[in-house]
Design an enzyme around this catalytic site. Structure first.
Site, short mmCIF file in Angstrom:
data_model
loop_
_atom_site.label_atom_id
_atom_site.label_comp_id
_atom_site.label_asym_id
_atom_site.label_seq_id
_atom_site.Cartn_x
_atom_site.Cartn_y
_atom_site.Cartn_z
CD GLU A 11 -2.43 43.36 -34.62
OE1 GLU A 11 -2.25 42.15 -34.44
OE2 GLU A 11 -3.54 43.90 -34.44
CD GLU B 180 -3.25 38.55 -36.65
OE1 GLU B 180 -3.21 38.97 -37.82
OE2 GLU B 180 -2.27 38.61 -35.87
#
EC number: 4.2.1.149
Length: 261
Positions: free
Chosen positions: A131, A111
């Site tokens: 995740e 990210e």
């Protein structure tokens, strides 16, 4: 500055090395510190480009520090100005950031890379958003930015399975600008940074602003926005000293002397 971040200024280029035990993972404290660094970079007129990389040869950044999570740090903890890693929500940053990916960029590390303007990666780089396998979601930009870069089927597979993308695949899909050997990584990132730093800083700021403001608009709507007067940097470019200096330097066959105004 803490021992987790090593800062070096080389001319108008700021180099940031993330250096934390256990895969350069980021906890809330480090995220706050990174936010302070990126805001100082934003506000310092002597700096034009930033490069961020990870210490060591294996990890760029493994994302959120799961040890901190196990000790009670919540997924929605206050990660400070600029969001996670100081960059993922720093939407008013008018200067380019290059991510030099020196290995694994997983979770929040991916990210962070996606929040950069350009990505140079070593041939051993690997990207993933695992995740969902940890019971959380990549809400520091992964689930928002990745769909703008890849086809839906690839995005869904990466988000829902945590599938890894290697360096060559990242290059093929346009995630990475180039892939080089590990020994060439920083030289390649610095070369790109120097090329950007040689451009007029006000024009670069305007380019970032226009791209960010018009990326979801039609071309016609983009033109209207550019001419509406609401943008901050684009109108300044049109009447700047640099806009006069560039053509003059070209005519005089010399390097331009940018003022940033």
């Amino acid at each position: 500055m803490s021992q987790s971040l090593h800062l070096t200024t080389r001319g108008s280029v700021l180099e940031i090395i993330l250096d934390r035990p256990k895969a350069n993972a980021i906890d809330a404290k480090t995220s706050h510190e990174m936010g302070e660094v990126f805001m100082r970079f934003r506000d310092d007129p002597s700096l034009r480009v930033a490069i961020i990389t990870g210490a060591g040869e294996r990890f760029f950044c493994a994302g959120w520090d799961l040890k901190a999570a196990a000790e009670g740090e919540a997924p929605d903890a206050d990660f400070g100005a600029g969001g996670f890693a100081g960059l993922t929500e720093l939407f008013d940053l008018n200067k380019p950031v290059i991510a030099a990916i020196n290995g694994y960029a997983f979770g929040g590390g991916f990210e962070l890379a996606l929040a950069a303007d350009m990505i140079i990666c070593s041939d051993n780089a690997s990207f993933a958003l695992p995740e969902a396998q940890l019971g959380i979601v990549p809400d520091s930009g992964g689930v928002l930015r990745l769909p703008k870069r890849l086809p839906p089927a690839i995005v869904n597979e990466m988000l829902m399975t945590g599938r890894r993308m290697n360096a060559q695949e990242a290059l093929r899909w346009g995630i990475a600008n180039r892939v080089v050997s590990a020994t060439e990584l920083m030289d390649s990132a610095r070369e790109l940074a120097d090329q950007i730093a040689n451009s007029a800083p006000l024009a670069v700021a305007a380019l970032k602003e226009i791209y960010r403001a018009t990326s979801e608009l039609s071309i016609e709507e983009g033109y209207k926005l550019m001419r509406s007067g609401v943008l901050k940097y684009y109108p300044r470019v049109l009447h700047s000293e640099d806009a006069l200096e560039g053509p003059l330097a070209f005519a005089e066959k010399r390097s331009p002397e940018w003022k940033g105004r």
